[in-house]
Design an enzyme around this catalytic site. Structure first.
Site, PDB file in Angstrom:
ATOM      1  N   CYS A  34      -7.336  25.622 -15.290  1.00 42.56           N
ATOM      2  CA  CYS A  34      -7.846  26.997 -15.211  1.00 42.56           C
ATOM      3  C   CYS A  34      -7.414  27.845 -16.394  1.00 42.56           C
ATOM      4  O   CYS A  34      -7.849  28.997 -16.538  1.00 42.56           O
ATOM      5  CB  CYS A  34      -7.414  27.653 -13.906  1.00 42.56           C
ATOM      6  SG  CYS A  34      -8.036  26.735 -12.496  1.00 42.56           S
ATOM      7  N   HIS A  75     -22.336  37.987 -15.516  1.00 47.74           N
ATOM      8  CA  HIS A  75     -22.563  37.377 -16.833  1.00 47.74           C
ATOM      9  C   HIS A  75     -21.629  37.965 -17.899  1.00 47.74           C
ATOM     10  O   HIS A  75     -22.053  38.303 -19.018  1.00 47.74           O
ATOM     11  CB  HIS A  75     -24.038  37.477 -17.249  1.00 47.74           C
ATOM     12  CG  HIS A  75     -24.898  36.492 -16.504  1.00 47.74           C
ATOM     13  ND1 HIS A  75     -25.207  36.646 -15.171  1.00 47.74           N
ATOM     14  CD2 HIS A  75     -25.455  35.328 -16.888  1.00 47.74           C
ATOM     15  CE1 HIS A  75     -25.939  35.622 -14.781  1.00 47.74           C
ATOM     16  NE2 HIS A  75     -26.099  34.793 -15.793  1.00 47.74           N
ATOM     17  N   GLU A 123     -14.123  32.331  -4.876  1.00 43.07           N
ATOM     18  CA  GLU A 123     -14.251  31.884  -6.268  1.00 43.07           C
ATOM     19  C   GLU A 123     -14.912  30.509  -6.348  1.00 43.07           C
ATOM     20  O   GLU A 123     -15.654  30.223  -7.288  1.00 43.07           O
ATOM     21  CB  GLU A 123     -12.863  31.849  -6.900  1.00 43.07           C
ATOM     22  CG  GLU A 123     -12.858  31.600  -8.378  1.00 43.07           C
ATOM     23  CD  GLU A 123     -11.501  31.861  -9.014  1.00 43.07           C
ATOM     24  OE1 GLU A 123     -11.036  33.016  -8.965  1.00 43.07           O
ATOM     25  OE2 GLU A 123     -10.898  30.911  -9.530  1.00 43.07           O
TER      26      GLU A 123
HETATM   27  N1  LIG Z   1      -3.951  31.453  -5.852  1.00 42.97           N
HETATM   28  C1  LIG Z   1      -4.859  31.116  -6.813  1.00 42.97           C
HETATM   29  N2  LIG Z   1      -4.899  29.857  -7.262  1.00 42.97           N
HETATM   30  C2  LIG Z   1      -5.822  29.522  -8.192  1.00 42.97           C
HETATM   31  C3  LIG Z   1      -6.734  30.475  -8.678  1.00 42.97           C
HETATM   32  C4  LIG Z   1      -6.653  31.807  -8.187  1.00 42.97           C
HETATM   33  O1  LIG Z   1      -7.419  32.699  -8.577  1.00 42.97           O
HETATM   34  N3  LIG Z   1      -5.716  32.086  -7.252  1.00 42.97           N
HETATM   35  N4  LIG Z   1      -7.682  30.097  -9.580  1.00 42.97           N
HETATM   36  C5  LIG Z   1      -7.802  28.872 -10.005  1.00 42.97           C
HETATM   37  C6  LIG Z   1      -8.906  28.500 -10.974  1.00 42.97           C
HETATM   38  O2  LIG Z   1      -9.381  29.630 -11.633  1.00 42.97           O
HETATM   39  C7  LIG Z   1     -10.129  27.817 -10.339  1.00 42.97           C
HETATM   40  O3  LIG Z   1     -10.833  28.749  -9.600  1.00 42.97           O
HETATM   41  C8  LIG Z   1      -9.840  26.568  -9.564  1.00 42.97           C
HETATM   42  O4  LIG Z   1      -9.657  26.787  -8.191  1.00 42.97           O
HETATM   43  P1  LIG Z   1      -9.567  25.530  -7.226  1.00 42.97           P
HETATM   44  O5  LIG Z   1      -9.659  25.979  -5.803  1.00 42.97           O
HETATM   45  O6  LIG Z   1      -8.371  24.725  -7.607  1.00 42.97           O
HETATM   46  O7  LIG Z   1     -10.931  24.795  -7.628  1.00 42.97           O
HETATM   47  P2  LIG Z   1     -11.434  23.322  -7.386  1.00 42.97           P
HETATM   48  O8  LIG Z   1     -12.923  23.400  -7.467  1.00 42.97           O
HETATM   49  O9  LIG Z   1     -10.760  22.380  -8.318  1.00 42.97           O
HETATM   50  O10 LIG Z   1     -10.976  23.071  -5.889  1.00 42.97           O
HETATM   51  P3  LIG Z   1     -10.984  21.711  -5.038  1.00 42.97           P
HETATM   52  O11 LIG Z   1     -10.984  22.187  -3.605  1.00 42.97           O
HETATM   53  O12 LIG Z   1      -9.708  20.976  -5.406  1.00 42.97           O
HETATM   54  O13 LIG Z   1     -12.222  20.948  -5.414  1.00 42.97           O
HETATM   55  C9  LIG Z   1      -6.847  27.828  -9.592  1.00 42.97           C
HETATM   56  N5  LIG Z   1      -5.884  28.264  -8.643  1.00 42.97           N
HETATM   57 ZN    ZN Z   2     -11.542  29.796 -12.041  1.00 42.56          ZN
END
Ligand SMILES: Nc1nc2c(c(=O)[nH]1)N=C([C@H](O)[C@H](O)COP(=O)(O)OP(=O)(O)OP(=O)(O)O)CN2
Ligand code: ZN
Length: 137
Positions: A34, A75, A123
């Site tokens: 990220c 965007h 997100e």
């Molecule tokens: N507490 C938080 N943890 C993370 C955030 C956040 O905003 N708050 N953001 C990110 C990254 O920006 C991104 O959004 C990844 O999130 P994540 O849930 O890990 O995404 P995945 O698609 O990889 O999730 P899976 O469920 O593992 O497929 C990271 N952490």
């Molecule tokens: Zn993200």
């Protein structure tokens, strides 16, 4: 979609769902993947409540809430927004920034006495945050 909302005694409760597409990155290598710029289709749920309607019979126009958030973030690179000059654009910080924007809008632009009760920010399909002030005024 229906979300859990805090208990309240207001007669009306409005919920607006909206989506926007934006990029962000968490500028710290501890954030792993990220830390690289990437995009999301963010989903936002805004909850506003009150006892009185305006002259149009609205608590607040759904489209005004949507426009406020779309103009700021759709965007765009979220890191460029002034609110994120000194803080990283996480789901947690973005939900609070959106809360503050909505709260400011309804306090300054609406004649009726409204409260924003919570913001839900999704997100990814598997990650979302709920922001609620400690107590609504
Ligand atoms: N507490 C938080 N943890 C993370 C955030 C956040 O905003 N708050 N953001 C990110 C990254 O920006 C991104 O959004 C990844 O999130 P994540 O849930 O890990 O995404 P995945 O698609 O990889 O999730 P899976 O469920 O593992 O497929 C990271 N952490
Ligand atoms: Zn993200």
């Amino acid at each position: 979609m229906f979300y859990q909302t805090p208990e309240h005694n207001y007669q009306y409760e409005l919920n607006k769902d909206l989506n926007f597409s934006a990029a962000h990155h968490i500028p710290d290598e501890r954030a792993g993947k990220c830390s690289r710029i990437h995009g999301h289709t963010y989903h936002v749920n805004i909850t506003v409540a009150g006892d009185t309607l305006d002259e149009l019979g609205f608590l607040v126009n759904f489209s005004a809430l949507k426009g406020l958030i779309m103009d700021a973030f759709d965007h765009r690179l979220i890191n460029d927004h002034e609110a994120f000059k000194d803080i990283p654009p996480t789901s947690e910080t973005l939900s609070k920034v959106i809360y503050d924007m909505v709260d400011h809008f309804i306090q300054t632009e609406q004649p009726n006495d409204l409260r924003c009760l919570q913001i839900i920010l999704r997100e990814t399909p598997t990650s979302y945050v709920v922001y609620r002030p400690k107590e609504y005024r």
